[in-house]
Scaffold this motif. Structure first.
Motif, short mmCIF file in Angstrom:
data_model
loop_
_atom_site.label_atom_id
_atom_site.label_comp_id
_atom_site.label_asym_id
_atom_site.label_seq_id
_atom_site.Cartn_x
_atom_site.Cartn_y
_atom_site.Cartn_z
N HIS A 1 6.62 55.55 12.98
CA HIS A 1 5.20 55.24 12.91
C HIS A 1 4.39 56.35 13.60
CE1 HIS A 1 6.41 51.33 11.48
NE2 HIS A 1 7.06 51.07 12.62
N GLY A 2 4.85 57.58 13.39
CA GLY A 2 4.15 58.72 14.00
C GLY A 2 2.76 58.91 13.46
N ASP A 3 2.51 58.45 12.22
CA ASP A 3 1.16 58.57 11.67
C ASP A 3 0.18 57.74 12.47
OD1 ASP A 3 2.41 56.28 10.95
OD2 ASP A 3 1.80 56.31 8.83
N LYS A 4 0.58 56.53 12.80
CA LYS A 4 -0.30 55.67 13.60
C LYS A 4 -0.43 56.20 15.03
CE LYS A 4 0.82 51.48 10.98
NZ LYS A 4 1.34 50.10 11.03
N ALA A 5 0.67 56.77 15.55
CA ALA A 5 0.60 57.34 16.91
C ALA A 5 -0.36 58.52 16.95
CB ALA A 5 1.98 57.76 17.37
N LEU B 1 5.68 63.75 10.98
CA LEU B 1 5.29 62.38 11.29
C LEU B 1 6.33 61.45 10.69
CD1 LEU B 1 1.46 62.61 10.49
CD2 LEU B 1 2.66 63.18 12.60
N VAL B 2 7.20 60.92 11.50
CA VAL B 2 8.27 60.05 11.04
C VAL B 2 7.66 58.75 10.54
CG1 VAL B 2 10.40 58.87 11.68
CG2 VAL B 2 9.84 61.08 12.70
N GLY B 3 8.03 58.38 9.30
CA GLY B 3 7.50 57.16 8.71
C GLY B 3 6.15 57.32 8.07
N ASP B 4 5.67 58.57 7.93
CA ASP B 4 4.36 58.79 7.31
C ASP B 4 4.44 58.49 5.82
OD1 ASP B 4 1.73 59.56 6.90
OD2 ASP B 4 2.28 61.66 6.59
N GLY B 5 3.41 57.89 5.29
CA GLY B 5 3.35 57.59 3.87
C GLY B 5 3.25 56.11 3.58
N ALA B 6 3.67 55.28 4.52
CA ALA B 6 3.58 53.85 4.28
C ALA B 6 2.13 53.38 4.28
CB ALA B 6 4.40 53.09 5.33
N ASP B 7 1.39 53.78 5.27
CA ASP B 7 -0.01 53.40 5.38
C ASP B 7 -0.84 54.66 5.58
OD1 ASP B 7 0.60 50.65 5.25
OD2 ASP B 7 1.12 50.66 7.39
N GLU B 8 -2.07 54.60 5.14
CA GLU B 8 -2.97 55.74 5.29
C GLU B 8 -3.57 55.73 6.69
OE1 GLU B 8 -6.02 57.75 2.27
OE2 GLU B 8 -6.76 55.88 3.14
N TRP B 9 -3.52 56.87 7.33
CA TRP B 9 -4.10 56.99 8.67
C TRP B 9 -5.30 57.92 8.60
CZ3 TRP B 9 -3.66 62.07 10.39
CH2 TRP B 9 -2.70 62.86 9.74
N VAL B 10 -6.17 57.84 9.59
CA VAL B 10 -7.45 58.52 9.55
C VAL B 10 -7.61 59.36 10.81
CG1 VAL B 10 -9.95 58.24 9.35
CG2 VAL B 10 -8.42 56.60 8.24
N ARG C 1 10.30 66.63 20.65
CA ARG C 1 9.99 65.31 20.10
C ARG C 1 9.17 64.53 21.11
NH1 ARG C 1 15.17 62.22 18.60
NH2 ARG C 1 15.88 63.12 20.57
N LEU C 2 8.12 63.91 20.63
CA LEU C 2 7.28 63.10 21.51
C LEU C 2 7.86 61.70 21.66
CD1 LEU C 2 3.60 63.97 20.50
CD2 LEU C 2 4.81 64.61 22.57
N PRO C 3 7.79 61.15 22.84
CA PRO C 3 8.26 59.77 23.01
C PRO C 3 7.19 58.78 22.53
CG PRO C 3 7.44 60.62 25.09
CD PRO C 3 7.33 61.75 24.10
N PRO C 4 7.58 57.54 22.29
CA PRO C 4 6.55 56.53 21.93
C PRO C 4 5.58 56.32 23.10
CG PRO C 4 8.76 55.76 21.39
CD PRO C 4 8.93 56.99 22.23
N TYR D 1 0.79 64.99 3.89
CA TYR D 1 0.43 63.96 4.85
C TYR D 1 -0.30 62.84 4.11
CZ TYR D 1 1.54 67.10 8.75
OH TYR D 1 2.19 67.93 9.64
N ALA D 2 -0.04 61.62 4.53
CA ALA D 2 -0.65 60.47 3.88
C ALA D 2 -2.03 60.14 4.43
CB ALA D 2 0.25 59.23 4.00
N GLY D 3 -2.45 60.84 5.47
CA GLY D 3 -3.72 60.51 6.09
C GLY D 3 -4.91 61.14 5.41
N ARG D 4 -6.05 60.95 5.99
CA ARG D 4 -7.29 61.53 5.51
C ARG D 4 -8.18 61.84 6.71
NH1 ARG D 4 -11.49 57.79 5.48
NH2 ARG D 4 -10.85 55.61 5.77
#
Length: 580
Positions: free
Chosen positions: A182-186, A207-216, A155-158, A233-236
């Motif tokens: 918020h692993g998607d943003k990380a 990615l913990v918390g992935d799906g709330a916002d789209e990441w790129v 597991r990666l730390p913040p 994955y919610a990203g693109r």
């Protein structure tokens, strides 16, 4: 004067060292370039590397300056030994590889090692853990000189505040790694903070918390992207102008194709493809102008999979190699016949297609229609290889495909006798194992994902087998020719002997007739006897073993008859001395 005795002692010691004879043999290994020697020692177990200090005085501290510390080639190393290796070093560690099999390392020792590595300027870091429960220390983000980061089962730390990314990072491999909340943003920040990133592998990265916002994903220098996971994955992906190889295996991954317009090698596994993904590909605003190789898994029992495949084929005008992996033999919901397939094609489809490999084929009607479609449309096709799945019988279908007319005069259809065990890749990384797990529909949490796959050598094996058969046939043909020639020479010798014996007995009878004054009928000439006694035979009859055997029997019986006749004449005639 007080300082002269120590100086004199040092001069004497130096003179004795210069006068000391060379007792050890020349160090051929030590004469190698430093880069080569470091590469050799870097492949040894750490215990063997330390033992090199006993070779000679020059090797006594050689291991302390080795830029690579590899702790993955052994069942286990004690934590105290790792401490000793790191503390005794006289040069910074450039590459550190560790397989953490001992649970006692997970709390204190490994944190200390990461802190030491971050201060020594480590450039390549590989850490493997048996279970993804261990959380790395935040000092990982202090390794600012990292060029390669490979993590498995952790597991990666913040990221700490003010973290700007790894400015020199070129390779990022995350396998069964869990990113924090918020692993998607990380992850997006990690991509954005690594402008030199070229190689990315996300294998079951959670990615913990992935799906709330789209990441790129923004990586302008990215050349290889692998994303494999059983969850979406919610990203693109933003435009990747230098991308050369892309592998997408998972649900709802078609949207990542929008940034891969420049890819040259693409694999897409649509085992969990959703119906909405077909619309995504149909709305692609570009063509794959550089796509040369395409590997796609298709379930020919589902129309959505067939439509998805044709969407990709219509978007690849310069495609040269196509690998289609079958995915089951369920009941077909629709018949994809020739009329349907022709409606999906375009004029430039298969314009440069040279090689097609159909793997795990169950010989379904839709699969047969597609293979016939390829033979009808690919004008420059060279090889169509068919790999039947295990347990499937395709004898009738094989005859249909091999005898089907084709538009390319150079096209060859090859049916393999067994299913290929490879998925199309030649390297032996964990990517192969994960891809095969996805294609089979099973997601296993194995202790170690490394798995060696066989090379795809079916065509090579078949070619070697054919060469062996051809060589054996040539040897047998040569042997038969030699035996036929020997039999022919033996027949000629026997015939010559028979003619000579006939001439001898004829002359003997003539002599006895003259001496005994007994008239005998005239004898024919030997040439006429030989020619008239032998019936006319064709060239094929001369080479027939049965004919030659019958001729041999006739010749032997004729010789025996002449010998008996001559003996009876000689017995009934008076002796020449009595007549005289």
């Amino acid at each position: 004067m007080a300082a002269s005795p120590p100086n004199r002692k040092r001069r004497l010691a130096a003179a004795e060292a210069e006068a000391e004879p060379e007792l050890s043999p020349p160090d051929a290994l030590g004469a190698l370039p430093v880069e080569v020697l470091d590469n050799i020692l870097g492949r040894l177990h750490i215990y063997d590397v330390v033992r090199t200090s006993a070779l000679s005085r020059a090797w006594r501290r050689r291991w302390e300056s080795l830029p690579t510390v590899d702790l993955t080639r052994s069942p286990g190393v004690a934590a105290s030994d790792v401490d000793a290796v790191l503390l005794r070093r006289s040069a910074p560690v450039r590459a550190f590889r560790l397989a953490a099999r001992d649970p006692s390392w997970f709390v204190d020792a490994l944190h200390d090692w990461l802190l030491y590595l971050s201060r020594s300027g480590v450039q390549a870091l590989y850490l493997w853990f048996p279970t993804p429960s261990f959380r790395l220390h935040s000092c990982l983000f202090s390794c600012r000189e990292l060029t390669s980061l490979d993590l498995e089962g952790c597991r990666l730390p913040p990221a700490p505040s003010g973290f700007e990314g790894f400015q020199n990072l070129k390779k990022l491999h995350l396998t069964k790694v869990s990113l924090p909340e918020h692993g998607d943003k990380a992850l997006a920040a990690l991509f954005a903070g690594s402008p030199l990133l070229e190689d990315v592998e996300l294998m079951n990265a959670l990615l913990v918390g992935d799906g709330a916002d789209e990441w790129v994903i923004r990586a302008p220098n990215l050349r290889k992207l692998i994303m494999v996971a059983p969850f979406p994955y919610a990203g693109r992906v933003e435009d990747l102008p230098r991308l050369e190889e892309g592998i997408l295996c998972g649900p709802n991954y078609a949207k990542f194709l929008t940034g891969m317009a420049h890819v040259t090698k693409l694999e897409f596994v649509c085992s969990f493809m959703r119906s909405t993904e077909v619309d995504v590909v149909e709305q692609l605003p570009f063509l794959f102008e550089k796509l040369r190789s395409l590997v796609i898994s298709v379930n020919f029992c589902r129309m959505s999979h067939i439509l998805f495949m044709f969407c990709l084929l219509r978007s690849a005008p310069v495609l040269e190699e196509l690998d289609v992996l079958g995915q089951g033999d369920d009941a077909q919901d629709i018949d994809a016949n020739d009329e349907f397939l022709n409606a999906q094609s375009t004029n430039d489809m298969f314009a440069k297609l040279h090689v097609v490999r159909m793997k795990k084929v169950a010989c379904l009607c839709n699969e047969m229609h597609f293979m016939e479609f390829v033979l009808n449309k690919a004008g420059v096709l060279r090889v169509l290889s068919v790999y039947p799945s295990s347990g499937s019988t395709c004898s009738n279908e094989q005859t249909i495909i091999t005898e089907h007319p084709r538009v390319s005069p150079d096209a060859q259809v090859i049916f393999m006798n067994r299913e290929s065990a490879n998925n199309g890749y030649m390297h032996t990384s964990s990517v192969n194992y994960e891809l095969e797990t996805i294609r089979s529909g099973t997601w296993l949490d194995v202790e170690h994902p490394r798995k060696i796959h066989r090379l795809d050598l079916d065509a090579v094996d078949q070619q070697k087998q054919l060469e062996k058969v051809l060589l054996q046939t040539q040897k047998e043909g040569k042997k038969r020719n030699e035996e036929a020639q020997a039999r022919h020479e033996d027949t000629k010798r026997r015939l010559k002997f028979c003619v000579a014996a006939n001439e001898y007995f004829t002359s003997a009878l003539k002599y006895l007739s003259e001496k005994s004054n007994i008239p005998i009928p005239p004898f024919p000439d030997s040439s006429s006897v030989s020619s008239s006694s032998q019936p006319a035979m064709s060239r094929s009859a001369l080479t027939d073993p049965a004919v030659r055997s019958a001729d041999k029997v006739q010749e032997d019986s004729r010789v025996d008859h002449d010998v008996v006749g001559a003996a009876s004449v000689r017995a009934n005639s008076p002796e020449p001395e009595d007549h005289l």
